[in-house]
Motif scaffolding. Structure first.
Motif, short mmCIF file in Angstrom:
data_model
loop_
_atom_site.label_atom_id
_atom_site.label_comp_id
_atom_site.label_asym_id
_atom_site.label_seq_id
_atom_site.Cartn_x
_atom_site.Cartn_y
_atom_site.Cartn_z
N GLU A 134 -19.38 -14.28 60.44
CA GLU A 134 -18.40 -13.85 61.44
C GLU A 134 -16.97 -14.19 60.99
N GLY A 135 -16.08 -13.24 61.12
CA GLY A 135 -14.68 -13.43 60.77
C GLY A 135 -14.33 -13.05 59.35
N VAL A 136 -15.32 -12.84 58.49
CA VAL A 136 -15.05 -12.47 57.11
C VAL A 136 -14.84 -10.96 57.03
N THR A 137 -13.68 -10.57 56.54
CA THR A 137 -13.38 -9.14 56.39
C THR A 137 -13.65 -8.66 54.97
N THR A 138 -13.51 -9.55 53.99
CA THR A 138 -13.74 -9.20 52.59
C THR A 138 -14.30 -10.41 51.87
N ALA A 139 -15.30 -10.17 51.05
CA ALA A 139 -15.82 -11.20 50.15
C ALA A 139 -16.16 -10.49 48.85
N THR A 140 -15.57 -10.95 47.78
CA THR A 140 -15.78 -10.32 46.48
C THR A 140 -15.66 -11.38 45.39
N TYR A 141 -16.14 -11.03 44.21
CA TYR A 141 -15.96 -11.92 43.08
C TYR A 141 -15.69 -11.09 41.84
N ASP A 142 -15.07 -11.74 40.87
CA ASP A 142 -14.73 -11.09 39.61
C ASP A 142 -15.08 -12.07 38.50
N VAL A 143 -15.81 -11.59 37.49
CA VAL A 143 -16.19 -12.49 36.40
C VAL A 143 -15.22 -12.43 35.23
N ASN A 144 -14.26 -11.56 35.27
CA ASN A 144 -13.25 -11.49 34.22
C ASN A 144 -11.90 -11.13 34.83
N PRO A 145 -11.37 -12.02 35.69
CA PRO A 145 -10.16 -11.67 36.43
C PRO A 145 -8.93 -11.47 35.56
N VAL A 148 -14.51 -15.78 39.87
CA VAL A 148 -13.52 -16.11 40.89
C VAL A 148 -13.93 -15.40 42.17
N LEU A 149 -14.21 -16.20 43.20
CA LEU A 149 -14.62 -15.71 44.51
C LEU A 149 -13.39 -15.61 45.40
N THR A 150 -13.23 -14.47 46.07
CA THR A 150 -12.13 -14.29 47.01
C THR A 150 -12.69 -13.94 48.37
N ILE A 151 -12.24 -14.68 49.37
CA ILE A 151 -12.67 -14.47 50.76
C ILE A 151 -11.44 -14.20 51.60
N ARG A 152 -11.49 -13.12 52.38
CA ARG A 152 -10.42 -12.83 53.34
C ARG A 152 -11.04 -12.84 54.73
N THR A 153 -10.34 -13.45 55.67
CA THR A 153 -10.87 -13.59 57.01
C THR A 153 -9.86 -13.14 58.05
N GLU A 154 -10.38 -12.95 59.26
CA GLU A 154 -9.54 -12.65 60.40
C GLU A 154 -10.02 -13.52 61.55
N GLY A 155 -9.18 -14.44 62.00
CA GLY A 155 -9.54 -15.32 63.10
C GLY A 155 -10.46 -16.47 62.73
N THR A 156 -10.72 -16.66 61.45
CA THR A 156 -11.59 -17.72 60.97
C THR A 156 -10.95 -18.34 59.73
N ASP A 157 -11.03 -19.64 59.62
CA ASP A 157 -10.54 -20.31 58.42
C ASP A 157 -11.46 -19.95 57.26
N PRO A 158 -10.90 -19.49 56.14
CA PRO A 158 -11.75 -19.09 55.01
C PRO A 158 -12.64 -20.20 54.48
N LEU A 159 -12.18 -21.44 54.53
CA LEU A 159 -13.01 -22.55 54.07
C LEU A 159 -14.21 -22.76 54.99
N ASP A 160 -13.99 -22.60 56.30
CA ASP A 160 -15.10 -22.68 57.25
C ASP A 160 -16.09 -21.54 57.01
N ALA A 161 -15.57 -20.35 56.70
CA ALA A 161 -16.43 -19.20 56.41
C ALA A 161 -17.26 -19.47 55.16
N LEU A 162 -16.65 -20.07 54.15
CA LEU A 162 -17.37 -20.41 52.92
C LEU A 162 -18.49 -21.40 53.23
N GLU A 163 -18.20 -22.39 54.05
CA GLU A 163 -19.21 -23.36 54.44
C GLU A 163 -20.37 -22.68 55.17
N ASP A 164 -20.06 -21.77 56.08
CA ASP A 164 -21.11 -21.05 56.82
C ASP A 164 -21.93 -20.17 55.88
#
Length: 93
Positions: A36-47, A57-73
């Motif tokens: 919940e709250g994650v709008t984008t989750a992606t990774y790149d192996v050759n950024p 490199v993992l990138t997480i974008r959220t709306e209304g949720t702390d991205p670190l909390d989303a990663l933990e969930d």
């Protein structure tokens, strides 16, 4: 597993995940997309697109949720899926 924060703000987190490949990164990305709250989750192996392999490199974008909390969930969801698979595997053996 070694993590290094590349960028962090209230709606986005980018971290380098050392010593992991597509298998783990795809599972984690899938779990994050179900969080919940994650709008984008992606990774790149050759950024760097430099021709040389780099750590994912993992990138997480959220709306209304702390991205670190989303990663933990999301990581907790991966742990739960792994435990469920182990239980199913052991009962089938």
């Amino acid at each position: 597993m070694e993590l290094r924060v590349i960028e962090s703000d209230e709606n986005e987190l980018s971290i380098e995940v050392a010593d992991e490949g597509h298998t783990f990164m795809n599972v984690l990305k899938g779990a994050l997309l179900e969080t919940e709250g994650v709008t984008t989750a992606t990774y790149d192996v050759n950024p760097e697109q430099s021709g040389g392999q780099t750590e994912p490199v993992l990138t997480i974008r959220t709306e209304g949720t702390d991205p670190l909390d989303a990663l933990e969930d999301g990581a907790g969801r991966v742990n739960d899926m792994t435990a469920a698979f182990r239980t199913a595997f052991e009962s089938a053996a």
